[in-house]
Scaffold this active site. Structure first.
Site, PDB file in Angstrom:
ATOM      1  N   ASN A  39       0.719  -1.139  -0.154  1.00  0.00           N
ATOM      2  CA  ASN A  39       0.018   0.219   0.003  1.00  0.00           C
ATOM      3  C   ASN A  39       0.911   1.270   0.015  1.00  0.00           C
ATOM      4  OD1 ASN A  39       0.643  -0.969   2.597  1.00  0.00           O
ATOM      5  ND2 ASN A  39      -1.000   0.327   3.739  1.00  0.00           N
ATOM      6  N   GLU A  52      -2.696  -4.765  -2.944  1.00  0.00           N
ATOM      7  CA  GLU A  52      -3.314  -5.693  -4.359  1.00  0.00           C
ATOM      8  C   GLU A  52      -3.193  -4.811  -5.594  1.00  0.00           C
ATOM      9  OE1 GLU A  52      -4.711  -5.101  -1.309  1.00  0.00           O
ATOM     10  OE2 GLU A  52      -5.966  -6.661  -0.527  1.00  0.00           O
TER      11      GLU A  52
HETATM   12  N1  THU Z   1      -5.006  -1.824   2.582  1.00  0.00           N
HETATM   13  C1  THU Z   1      -4.359  -2.505   1.650  1.00  0.00           C
HETATM   14  O1  THU Z   1      -3.435  -2.175   0.913  1.00  0.00           O
HETATM   15  N2  THU Z   1      -5.021  -3.613   1.222  1.00  0.00           N
HETATM   16  C2  THU Z   1      -6.244  -4.232   1.809  1.00  0.00           C
HETATM   17  O2  THU Z   1      -6.561  -5.375   1.471  1.00  0.00           O
HETATM   18  C3  THU Z   1      -7.007  -3.504   2.957  1.00  0.00           C
HETATM   19  C4  THU Z   1      -6.662  -1.971   3.235  1.00  0.00           C
HETATM   20  C5  THU Z   1      -4.382  -0.439   2.897  1.00  0.00           C
HETATM   21  C6  THU Z   1      -5.025   0.877   2.442  1.00  0.00           C
HETATM   22  C7  THU Z   1      -4.335   1.735   3.455  1.00  0.00           C
HETATM   23  O3  THU Z   1      -3.243   2.214   3.292  1.00  0.00           O
HETATM   24  C8  THU Z   1      -4.361   0.954   4.755  1.00  0.00           C
HETATM   25  O4  THU Z   1      -4.523  -0.325   4.442  1.00  0.00           O
HETATM   26  C9  THU Z   1      -5.454   1.196   5.899  1.00  0.00           C
HETATM   27  O5  THU Z   1      -6.632   1.119   5.239  1.00  0.00           O
END
Ligand code: THU
Length: 130
Positions: A39, A52
């Site tokens: 992320n 993802e």
């Molecule tokens: N996030 C992801 O990268 N993937 C997921 O499956 C759930 C949430 C990230 C987005 C954001 O940077 C942080 O987790 C909190 O929501």
């Protein structure tokens, strides 16, 4: 290295200064190559992207458009479920029976599939005119 190990390793590189919630994802393309994503948050919060999405972008940039396996890991109390948008993104490139492993850094694992994550998914056929 397993797909989950790849997701666990790349998670260290997540850029999550706002949520402090680092997520790592790995997808295997039909060629067998593993693509990783994390992320990447932004001070303008809605501009952040999920792990993802990053892994999928890396796969497509490399010239692949079919994924055969997915792994996602985070330091959460239970295996982190992909957000709705990421479910649709995974469904774009993965058949319903594609295995997905969701994991915590503590070692808990939940095995599911792309189809189970997004029942009733919107598909190109829904744009057919009657
Ligand atoms: N996030 C992801 O990268 N993937 C997921 O499956 C759930 C949430 C990230 C987005 C954001 O940077 C942080 O987790 C909190 O929501």
């Amino acid at each position: 290295m397993s797909l989950l190990d790849a997701a666990r390793a790349v998670r260290e590189n997540a850029y999550a200064p706002y949520s402090k919630f680092k997520v790592g994802a790995a997808v295997r393309g039909a060629s067998g190559t593993v693509y990783r994503g994390v992320n990447v948050e932004n001070v303008a919060y809605p501009e952040g992207t999920c792990a993802e999405a990053g892994a999928i972008a890396a796969m497509v940039a490399a010239g692949e458009t079919e994924l055969t396996e997915v792994a996602v890991i985070a330091d959460s109390p239970s295996p982190v479920p992909p957000c709705g948008g990421c479910r649709q993104k995974l469904a774009e490139f993965g058949r319903g029976d594609v295995p997905v492993v969701l994991a915590t850094t503590a070692g808990e694992r939940l095995e599911t599939t792309v189809g189970a994550l997004l029942p009733g998914r919107f598909e190109a056929s829904h744009m057919d005119k009657s």
